[in-house]
Design an enzyme around this catalytic site. Structure first.
Site, PDB file in Angstrom:
ATOM      1  N   GLY A 113     -10.326   5.813 -24.403  1.00 38.04           N
ATOM      2  CA  GLY A 113     -11.228   5.275 -23.377  1.00 38.04           C
ATOM      3  C   GLY A 113     -12.677   5.670 -23.605  1.00 38.04           C
ATOM      4  O   GLY A 113     -12.947   6.738 -24.150  1.00 38.04           O
ATOM      5  N   ASP A 207      -7.377  14.078 -26.635  1.00 35.66           N
ATOM      6  CA  ASP A 207      -6.363  14.979 -27.203  1.00 35.66           C
ATOM      7  C   ASP A 207      -5.498  14.267 -28.243  1.00 35.66           C
ATOM      8  O   ASP A 207      -5.277  14.774 -29.340  1.00 35.66           O
ATOM      9  CB  ASP A 207      -5.508  15.591 -26.086  1.00 35.66           C
ATOM     10  N   ASP A 235     -11.815  12.766 -18.762  1.00 38.39           N
ATOM     11  CA  ASP A 235     -10.806  13.511 -17.993  1.00 38.39           C
ATOM     12  C   ASP A 235     -11.060  15.022 -18.001  1.00 38.39           C
ATOM     13  O   ASP A 235     -10.523  15.743 -17.170  1.00 38.39           O
ATOM     14  CB  ASP A 235      -9.406  13.244 -18.543  1.00 38.39           C
ATOM     15  N   TYR A 279     -13.941   4.026   9.520  1.00 38.19           N
ATOM     16  CA  TYR A 279     -13.029   3.959   8.372  1.00 38.19           C
ATOM     17  C   TYR A 279     -12.731   5.318   7.770  1.00 38.19           C
ATOM     18  O   TYR A 279     -13.599   6.186   7.731  1.00 38.19           O
ATOM     19  CB  TYR A 279     -13.644   3.133   7.233  1.00 38.19           C
ATOM     20  N   MET A 286     -10.314   8.666 -11.472  1.00 38.36           N
ATOM     21  CA  MET A 286      -9.620   8.780 -12.763  1.00 38.36           C
ATOM     22  C   MET A 286      -9.378  10.225 -13.180  1.00 38.36           C
ATOM     23  O   MET A 286      -9.960  11.143 -12.645  1.00 38.36           O
ATOM     24  CB  MET A 286     -10.439   8.098 -13.846  1.00 38.36           C
ATOM     25  N   GLY A 287      -8.601  10.313 -14.196  1.00 35.33           N
ATOM     26  CA  GLY A 287      -8.160  11.584 -14.753  1.00 35.33           C
ATOM     27  C   GLY A 287      -6.668  11.420 -14.890  1.00 35.33           C
ATOM     28  O   GLY A 287      -5.949  11.595 -13.917  1.00 35.33           O
ATOM     29  N   ARG A 288      -6.231  11.052 -16.106  1.00 30.90           N
ATOM     30  CA  ARG A 288      -4.848  10.614 -16.288  1.00 30.90           C
ATOM     31  C   ARG A 288      -3.827  11.593 -15.706  1.00 30.90           C
ATOM     32  O   ARG A 288      -2.935  11.222 -14.982  1.00 30.90           O
ATOM     33  CB  ARG A 288      -4.563  10.424 -17.768  1.00 30.90           C
ATOM     34  N   TYR A 574     -13.431   3.200 -14.254  1.00 28.89           N
ATOM     35  CA  TYR A 574     -14.090   2.432 -15.311  1.00 28.89           C
ATOM     36  C   TYR A 574     -15.607   2.426 -15.114  1.00 28.89           C
ATOM     37  O   TYR A 574     -16.356   2.428 -16.088  1.00 28.89           O
ATOM     38  CB  TYR A 574     -13.521   1.017 -15.357  1.00 28.89           C
TER      39      TYR A 574
HETATM   40  P1  FBP Z   1      -9.091   8.977 -22.831  1.00 34.74           P
HETATM   41  O1  FBP Z   1      -8.127  10.097 -22.681  1.00 34.74           O
HETATM   42  O2  FBP Z   1      -8.818   8.112 -23.980  1.00 34.74           O
HETATM   43  O3  FBP Z   1     -10.509   9.458 -22.846  1.00 34.74           O
HETATM   44  O4  FBP Z   1      -9.001   8.029 -21.577  1.00 34.74           O
HETATM   45  C1  FBP Z   1      -8.913   8.574 -20.312  1.00 34.74           C
HETATM   46  C2  FBP Z   1      -8.903   7.516 -19.248  1.00 34.74           C
HETATM   47  O5  FBP Z   1     -10.207   7.168 -18.887  1.00 34.74           O
HETATM   48  C3  FBP Z   1      -8.092   8.031 -18.063  1.00 34.74           C
HETATM   49  O6  FBP Z   1      -8.882   8.685 -17.137  1.00 34.74           O
HETATM   50  C4  FBP Z   1      -7.422   6.789 -17.563  1.00 34.74           C
HETATM   51  O7  FBP Z   1      -6.173   7.078 -16.993  1.00 34.74           O
HETATM   52  C5  FBP Z   1      -7.231   5.978 -18.791  1.00 34.74           C
HETATM   53  O8  FBP Z   1      -8.243   6.335 -19.664  1.00 34.74           O
HETATM   54  C6  FBP Z   1      -7.282   4.500 -18.525  1.00 34.74           C
HETATM   55  O9  FBP Z   1      -6.867   3.840 -19.656  1.00 34.74           O
HETATM   56  P2  FBP Z   1      -7.163   2.319 -19.966  1.00 34.74           P
HETATM   57  O10 FBP Z   1      -8.561   2.270 -20.480  1.00 34.74           O
HETATM   58  O11 FBP Z   1      -6.185   2.000 -21.017  1.00 34.74           O
HETATM   59  O12 FBP Z   1      -6.982   1.559 -18.707  1.00 34.74           O
END
Ligand code: FBP
Length: 707
Positions: A113, A207, A235, A279, A286-288, A574
């Site tokens: 990403g 990683d 991340d 609301y 994000m942050g997988r 994104y």
């Molecule tokens: P990287 O580990 O490749 O840097 O990507 C991290 C990330 O931005 C995560 O935070 C997110 O879950 C994932 O990419 C999203 O992936 P995609 O671009 O395939 O939707």
């Protein structure tokens, strides 16, 4: 709906043509914005060592690694590389100068990403390469590792570098997620590099991509083609330590910008929430897997609730443990948080804010939070194995063969039946199947989604927030029916309404409220949760009006106390990945590029360019080359154990997390008065008034000094 057009200038076709032909209209709509031009012109400061023209690598044997035997076996030529410090060489030998300046072709590739700052890594490499020898070439492989496999590249020129300097995204050469993981792909990559005469390849990735860099470095070792990694990912989960806990790289690049960008947007939502007061904004960030980004957002913006996955995994339900102890047993389900329990914790916070008149707020949910919820993690792991096994044994993929959710569920049912007949088959049993069938279809679809080429679960595409908030909404409804979820009515407002209705607030106060008369926000009694129960209560006390009805003023107070739980959901990911980098990330990445060139010019391979002491401030930065192979360990991927670089998750004992925990109550702000939201401001390159590094790093460093 009736609308009208405001009278004003109008243009016909001929007028439009003339307008478009003017120079001014081009200027007004130009893509070249003055602030962007300034951005492009900025040359970030460099570490002192880079002011000297030549640098040597000095092995630094203070750092020790516990090397995985599997890594030793698979990466024999690069496993014993030391950590290299980069030192200025003021009196280089002629031979050294010749080696340094020898014409080179350097390949660069983005992998995974986007992360803000990537272009500056290329700029750093390019500038250093040009300085060493203007004949040096830098070529960029297109669309990620696919470019290396497929021989798709473009020559990086001065103009390209200048256009993308300090700019966000990976637009210059694009990126992709392909993994060079088979013998065939390795061989094709080797051929590309060989044919192009590439001396060194720099993989700018996370990683998994750095893992790839190590394997490629080993594969190309004999050939003499160097392969280096650069730690990229928003991340923030690439943090390098040696076996003794010495921090060699405190943070991957891109993290600061993404977190600041999320924090700025979330802080705007805090402002909106506290203005419109209707609301709850639910913000998935994000942050997988790791919750570093959520933690930094908490520090930057002080949203009312921030979930940290690692903290939930650490949760122990003491009351259950004690109950089990009294019965002489152990309750293993007391360890780790369940989705249901999590929803209760969130509801409790919402109810407490409502009690002081704040039926609004902001919640931050890390996208990877489900990884830390036991019951879900089990599904993720099991389904990873099932999908990987299917894809390994069939010519087609699981998703091609079972395109519809119903087909997928039927396949799982078949596996569950098989487990009844074959006791050795344990990956999916009837209990798994029953539990899986209990969850909503959209979530089932999410859990069954296709894994990426590294076998990673696509957290960003699962509606985590919807899963959690669905449970929250259900439970809040229950609490409302129980009379627990209520909006506290400001005492002065109550008194005003009653006075306007010619009623004595002091008479009605004890009848209506459970905390009359001292509280600033009055809470309607639990037993009063509908107009019917209100009527009953007033009737019991002889407080209905002459016609036997609830007096209108009391009715209006009652209505004020009745909450509606309204949410707006947002996903931040994104957008932050595409943000232009902060001053910190611009500087960090440019220096990473310079570091990568020094490593290349000194023949290093299988190492990652890093900057040590990021957490101590720029004056202390030290560029290093850290061997990748010793950082690898075995991890379950695609249903089998694979050697990978270990991801760093949030340490719940770290000062940064402990600070967030200590401020939890204050930021929840379940007290009268303003919320202590913090607006970190927009990202600007001059860095005026902005922190010089991620707050997580600054606080962790401060905490470490106090030990
Ligand atoms: P990287 O580990 O490749 O840097 O990507 C991290 C990330 O931005 C995560 O935070 C997110 O879950 C994932 O990419 C999203 O992936 P995609 O671009 O395939 O939707």
């Amino acid at each position: 709906m009736s609308t009208k057009t405001t009278p004003g200038p109008k243009v016909d076709n001929e007028g439009l043509e003339k307008l478009l032909a003017t120079k001014k209209i081009r200027e007004l709509t130009s893509t070249s914005i003055p602030s962007m031009e300034q951005r492009r012109k900025m040359i970030p400061p460099t570490c002192p060592v880079f002011t000297s023209p030549y640098h040597r690598l000095v092995p630094d044997h203070r750092y020790r690694f516990e090397k995985d035997p599997e890594a030793r076996d698979k990466l024999p030529d690069i496993i014993d590389m030391p950590v290299y410090a980069i030192a200025a060489d003021f009196e280089p030998s002629e031979e050294f100068v010749a080696g340094w300046a020898k014409p080179r072709t350097i390949g660069v590739v983005f992998s995974g990403g986007p992360a803000p700052g990537g272009h500056n890594v290329i700029a750093g490499i390019f500038d250093a390469a040009q300085k060493a020898n203007p004949q040096n070439r830098v070529i960029g492989f297109l669309l990620g590792p696919d470019g290396v496999i497929e021989n798709e590249y473009k020559e990086i020129t001065q103009e390209m570098v200048d256009e993308y300097r300090n700019m966000g995204g990976f637009g210059m050469i694009k990126t992709g997620r392909t993994k060079i993981d088979t013998k065939e792909k390795m061989e094709r990559a080797r051929k590309t590099l060989k044919n192009l005469g590439v001396d060194a390849l720099v993989i700018i990735g996370g990683d998994d991509s750095n893992t790839n860099a190590a394997f490629l470095a080993q594969h190309l070792f004999e050939e003499g083609i160097q392969v280096l990694g650069v730690p990229k990912t928003i991340d923030g989960d690439i943090q390098v330590r040696d076996a003794d806990g010495n921090v060699l790289c405190a943070m991957s690049f891109g993290f600061h910008t993404a977190a600041r960008s999320f924090a700025r947007a979330i802080s705007n939502l805090c402002t909106d929430a506290s203005s419109d007061v209707k609301y709850w904004h639910i913000c998935k960030v994000m942050g997988r897997v790791a919750s570093h980004l959520a933690l930094e957002v908490a520090l930057q913006a002080h949203p009312n609730i921030t979930l940290i996955g690692e903290d939930l995994a650490d949760y122990v339900d003491e009351s259950r443990i004690q109950a089990a102890e009294r019965e002489g047993t152990v309750d293993y389900t007391a360890f780790g948080m369940t989705l249901r329990h999590l929803s209760r914790v969130i509801c409790d916070a919402i109810v407490r804010r409502a009690a002081v008149g704040k039926n609004y707020g902001v919640i931050v949910i890390p996208e990877g939070v489900l990884e830390f919820i036991n019951e879900i993690q089990v599904f993720i792991i099991k389904l990873n194995t099932i999908l990987a096994e299917y894809n390994q044994t069939h010519d087609t993929t699981f998703h091609e063969d079972f395109p519809l959710l119903e087909d997928k569920l039927e396949y799982l049912r078949r596996l569950a039946r098989r487990s009844r007949e074959d006791k050795t088959f344990t990956v999916w049993n009837t209990r798994d199947d029953d539990l899986f069938n209990d969850i909503p279809a959209f979530f089932q679809e999410g859990l069954l989604m296709e894994r990426d080429s590294h076998g990673n679960f696509p957290f960003s595409q699962v509606e985590t927030d919807k899963v959690i908030m669905g449970l929250v909404k259900d439970y809040l409804k229950f609490l409302q029916e129980e009379g627990v979820y209520k909006i506290g009515v400001e005492k002065s407002s109550y008194e005003k309404i009653m006075a306007e209705g010619d009623l004595d607030p002091a008479y009605y106060g004890p009848i209506l409220f459970e905390n009359w008369p001292d509280a600033e926000y009055l809470l309607m009694k639990k037993s009063i949760m509908s107009i019917k129960t209100l009527t009953q209560e007033l009737s019991r006390e002889g407080a209905l009006d002459k016609s036997g009805k609830v007096p209108p003023a009391v009715l209006s107070v009652f209505k004020k106390s009745q909450p509606k739980f309204k949410t707006q959901t947002h996903f931040f990911g994104y957008d932050g990945r595409g943000n232009d980098p902060t001053h910190f990330d611009c500087t960090y990445t440019y220096n990473l590029g310079l570091t990568a060139f020094s490593l290349i010019a000194n023949q290093a391979t299988g190492v990652m360019a890093v900057i040590k002491n990021l957490e101590k401030g720029f004056d202390h930065w030290e560029p290093l080359g850290v061997p990748i192979a010793p950082l690898m360990h075995l991890e379950e991927r695609k249903g089998k154990l694979d050697l990978v670089l270990e991801k760093t998750v949030v340490d719940v004992e770290s000062p940064a997390f402990q600070v967030v925990k200590a401020y939890r109550e204050e930021w929840l702000a379940a007290y009268p008065g303003p919320d202590p939201y913090r607006n970190p401001g927009a990202i600007s390159l001059d860095g005026q008034g902005q922190e010089v590094m991620p707050l997580t790093l600054a606080i962790n460093h401060l905490g470490a000094q106090m030990r």
